[in-house]
Design a protein around this motif. Structure first.
Motif, PDB file in Angstrom:
ATOM      1  N   ARG A 183      11.508  -4.283   8.350  1.00 31.26           N
ATOM      2  CA  ARG A 183      10.888  -5.096   7.315  1.00 31.26           C
ATOM      3  C   ARG A 183      10.007  -6.199   7.930  1.00 31.26           C
ATOM      4  N   ASP A 184      10.440  -6.743   9.057  1.00 33.60           N
ATOM      5  CA  ASP A 184       9.619  -7.760   9.725  1.00 33.60           C
ATOM      6  C   ASP A 184       8.248  -7.201  10.085  1.00 33.60           C
ATOM      7  N   THR A 185       8.249  -5.978  10.627  1.00 33.20           N
ATOM      8  CA  THR A 185       6.990  -5.341  11.005  1.00 33.20           C
ATOM      9  C   THR A 185       6.180  -4.942   9.781  1.00 33.20           C
ATOM     10  N   ALA A 186       6.871  -4.414   8.754  1.00 34.94           N
ATOM     11  CA  ALA A 186       6.184  -4.020   7.525  1.00 34.94           C
ATOM     12  C   ALA A 186       5.466  -5.218   6.904  1.00 34.94           C
ATOM     13  N   SER A 187       6.130  -6.373   6.939  1.00 34.97           N
ATOM     14  CA  SER A 187       5.534  -7.594   6.382  1.00 34.97           C
ATOM     15  C   SER A 187       4.344  -8.055   7.210  1.00 34.97           C
ATOM     16  N   SER A 188       4.489  -7.976   8.524  1.00 34.74           N
ATOM     17  CA  SER A 188       3.414  -8.441   9.409  1.00 34.74           C
ATOM     18  C   SER A 188       2.156  -7.599   9.265  1.00 34.74           C
ATOM     19  N   HIS A 189       2.331  -6.282   9.069  1.00 34.77           N
ATOM     20  CA  HIS A 189       1.183  -5.374   9.038  1.00 34.77           C
ATOM     21  C   HIS A 189       0.806  -4.930   7.631  1.00 34.77           C
ATOM     22  N   GLU A 190       1.547  -5.440   6.635  1.00 39.23           N
ATOM     23  CA  GLU A 190       1.276  -5.107   5.237  1.00 39.23           C
ATOM     24  C   GLU A 190       1.217  -3.602   5.033  1.00 39.23           C
ATOM     25  N   ARG A 191       2.317  -2.951   5.371  1.00 35.26           N
ATOM     26  CA  ARG A 191       2.405  -1.493   5.252  1.00 35.26           C
ATOM     27  C   ARG A 191       3.653  -1.083   4.482  1.00 35.26           C
TER      28      ARG A 191
ATOM     29  N   ASP B  99      -0.134  -5.320  -7.018  1.00 38.16           N
ATOM     30  CA  ASP B  99      -0.942  -6.135  -7.925  1.00 38.16           C
ATOM     31  C   ASP B  99      -0.436  -7.571  -8.001  1.00 38.16           C
ATOM     32  N   ARG B 100       0.869  -7.766  -7.808  1.00 37.28           N
ATOM     33  CA  ARG B 100       1.393  -9.133  -7.870  1.00 37.28           C
ATOM     34  C   ARG B 100       1.468  -9.774  -6.484  1.00 37.28           C
ATOM     35  N   GLY B 101       0.815  -9.145  -5.501  1.00 36.30           N
ATOM     36  CA  GLY B 101       0.688  -9.749  -4.184  1.00 36.30           C
ATOM     37  C   GLY B 101       1.632  -9.227  -3.126  1.00 36.30           C
ATOM     38  N   LYS B 102       2.438  -8.246  -3.481  1.00 35.62           N
ATOM     39  CA  LYS B 102       3.380  -7.690  -2.506  1.00 35.62           C
ATOM     40  C   LYS B 102       2.646  -6.644  -1.672  1.00 35.62           C
ATOM     41  N   LYS B 103       2.569  -6.865  -0.379  1.00 35.57           N
ATOM     42  CA  LYS B 103       1.760  -6.012   0.480  1.00 35.57           C
ATOM     43  C   LYS B 103       2.570  -5.032   1.334  1.00 35.57           C
ATOM     44  N   HIS B 104       3.888  -5.107   1.254  1.00 37.73           N
ATOM     45  CA  HIS B 104       4.701  -4.200   2.075  1.00 37.73           C
ATOM     46  C   HIS B 104       5.891  -3.703   1.255  1.00 37.73           C
ATOM     47  N   SER B 105       6.406  -2.548   1.636  1.00 41.92           N
ATOM     48  CA  SER B 105       7.554  -1.958   0.946  1.00 41.92           C
ATOM     49  C   SER B 105       8.395  -1.160   1.920  1.00 41.92           C
ATOM     50  N   ILE B 106       9.679  -1.036   1.578  1.00 35.64           N
ATOM     51  CA  ILE B 106      10.608  -0.201   2.353  1.00 35.64           C
ATOM     52  C   ILE B 106      11.118   0.909   1.436  1.00 35.64           C
TER      53      ILE B 106
ATOM     54  N   GLY C  74      11.296  12.354   6.286  1.00 33.69           N
ATOM     55  CA  GLY C  74      10.481  11.179   6.055  1.00 33.69           C
ATOM     56  C   GLY C  74       9.005  11.471   6.162  1.00 33.69           C
ATOM     57  N   ASN C  75       8.631  12.331   7.095  1.00 31.71           N
ATOM     58  CA  ASN C  75       7.220  12.673   7.289  1.00 31.71           C
ATOM     59  C   ASN C  75       6.665  13.460   6.109  1.00 31.71           C
ATOM     60  N   GLU C  76       7.478  14.347   5.547  1.00 34.04           N
ATOM     61  CA  GLU C  76       7.035  15.108   4.383  1.00 34.04           C
ATOM     62  C   GLU C  76       6.803  14.183   3.189  1.00 34.04           C
ATOM     63  N   PHE C  77       7.740  13.248   3.013  1.00 32.30           N
ATOM     64  CA  PHE C  77       7.596  12.328   1.890  1.00 32.30           C
ATOM     65  C   PHE C  77       6.405  11.402   2.097  1.00 32.30           C
ATOM     66  N   ALA C  78       6.182  10.965   3.332  1.00 29.43           N
ATOM     67  CA  ALA C  78       5.054  10.075   3.619  1.00 29.43           C
ATOM     68  C   ALA C  78       3.723  10.740   3.260  1.00 29.43           C
TER      69      ALA C  78
ATOM     70  N   THR D  33       1.065   4.203   5.348  1.00 33.74           N
ATOM     71  CA  THR D  33       2.509   4.337   5.561  1.00 33.74           C
ATOM     72  C   THR D  33       2.847   4.593   7.034  1.00 33.74           C
ATOM     73  N   ARG D  34       4.061   4.236   7.384  1.00 31.34           N
ATOM     74  CA  ARG D  34       4.632   4.549   8.689  1.00 31.34           C
ATOM     75  C   ARG D  34       6.040   5.085   8.474  1.00 31.34           C
TER      76      ARG D  34
END
Length: 319
Positions: free
Chosen positions: A154-162, A210-217, A227-231, A242-243
């Motif tokens: 999550r730290d990385t997802a937040s930093s890179h907005e992914r 839309d409400r400003g959230k730039k990353h998700s888990i 995971g790769n198929e779903f991505a 996605t990563r």
């Protein structure tokens, strides 16, 4: 009963060593000789059996994996293989066997029971998919391992907005994904016990964006798809960057949590008590923090149930 054996089979799980320790020391405390069967049912067929003493299980309660090792054994699925295993136990004078493992291990114990040999099953699997128990040995450690990974990712997802997709184990059960995903605040959790709606997932991600959230888990149980198929499917539906992280066997290792050590100790000791009472063909478990045991021939026909109330809660909290 004077001599009992213990083996671990199938995939290893943190806490198996704590269970072995409890079985050996509980047995010796009550005047039994306890024999360890190495390499699962394969070792049973080939006579890889040694007497264990109090010191044999010293300093193992905190270690992951299994000191008795484990192996898959197709031969034990045959009548001939099962009879070989019984003959080996007769050779060593073993009158009862404790089997620690998951569904496949229980199937072996069931087969021995049907041959009239006293067996007790102890649920040891990170998947938490054994009926007749609220929790299996290793599950708590596994979900805490996954949770630690989610927090770091999550730290990385937040930093890179992914959007990060985390694939977790569990075979055909979604417990690891559900518990770790809820604890880790995942925006989406996919479990094999329920179909997912890609349009619903995409809409939820867009609303967050839309409400400003730039990353998700997103936590995906391996029983759903990789995971790769779903991505790939998600990127086609949303164009989001996605990563994918596949946690793999890291979930099966590590020092067991206090919860798993206590659970393993209680279940292992209860298995010995049942054999001392002359009760074979049983499967031990814990329900509402109380030790229980069921007929192993009957319990294997009971389907595993996921906690759908928790699953609904995870969706309500991820708005």
């Amino acid at each position: 009963m004077k001599r009992i054996g213990v083996l671990t089979s199938g995939g290893d799980a943190p806490g198996m060593n704590a269970a072995i320790r409890a079985i050996v020391r509980k047995g010796i405390y009550h005047g039994l000789e306890v024999f360890g069967v190495y390499n699962g049912y394969s070792g049973l067929i080939n006579g890889k059996i040694e007497k264990l003493e109090v010191g044999s299980v010293g300093d193992i309660i905190h270690r992951g994996g299994t000191m008795l090792h484990s192996a898959r054994c197709l031969e034990f699925k045959t009548q001939e293989g099962q009879q070989k295993g019984i003959e080996q136990m007769k050779k060593f004078g073993i009158e009862g066997l404790v089997v620690i493992g998951g569904d496949g291990s229980y199937q072996g114990a069931k087969a021995l029971t049907e041959h009239g040999f006293p067996c007790v099953g102890v649920p040891g699997t990170i998947d938490n998919d054994i009926p007749g128990t609220d929790f299996t040995i290793g599950f708590d450690t596994a979900i805490n391992t996954v949770l630690d990974a989610i927090d770091k990712i999550r730290d990385t997802a937040s930093s890179h907005e992914r959007t990060f997709i985390i694939e977790v184990m569990g075979r055909d059960a979604g417990d690891i994904a559900l518990w770790s995903g809820l604890a880790g605040g995942a925006e989406t959790i996919l479990i094999p016990e329920d179909n997912y709606d890609m349009n619903e997932i995409a809409e939820r991600l867009r609303k967050g964006n839309d409400r400003g959230k730039k990353h998700s888990i997103i936590v995906v149980a391996e029983g759903v798809k990789s995971g790769n198929e779903f991505a790939k499917e998600l990127e086609e539906a949303t164009n989001f960057d996605t990563r994918v992280s596949v946690l793999g066997h890291i979930q099966r290792g590590g020092s067991p949590t206090a919860s798993d050590r206590v659970l393993a100790s209680r279940l292992g000791a209860r298995a010995v008590e049942l054999l001392l009472e002359g009760k074979g063909g049983r499967a031990v478990g814990i329900e509402n923090n109380q030790l229980v045991d069921y007929d192993i021939l009957e319990i294997l026909g009971t389907p595993h149930k996921v906690a759908f109330d928790m699953y609904r809660l995870s969706k309500e909290l991820s708005i």
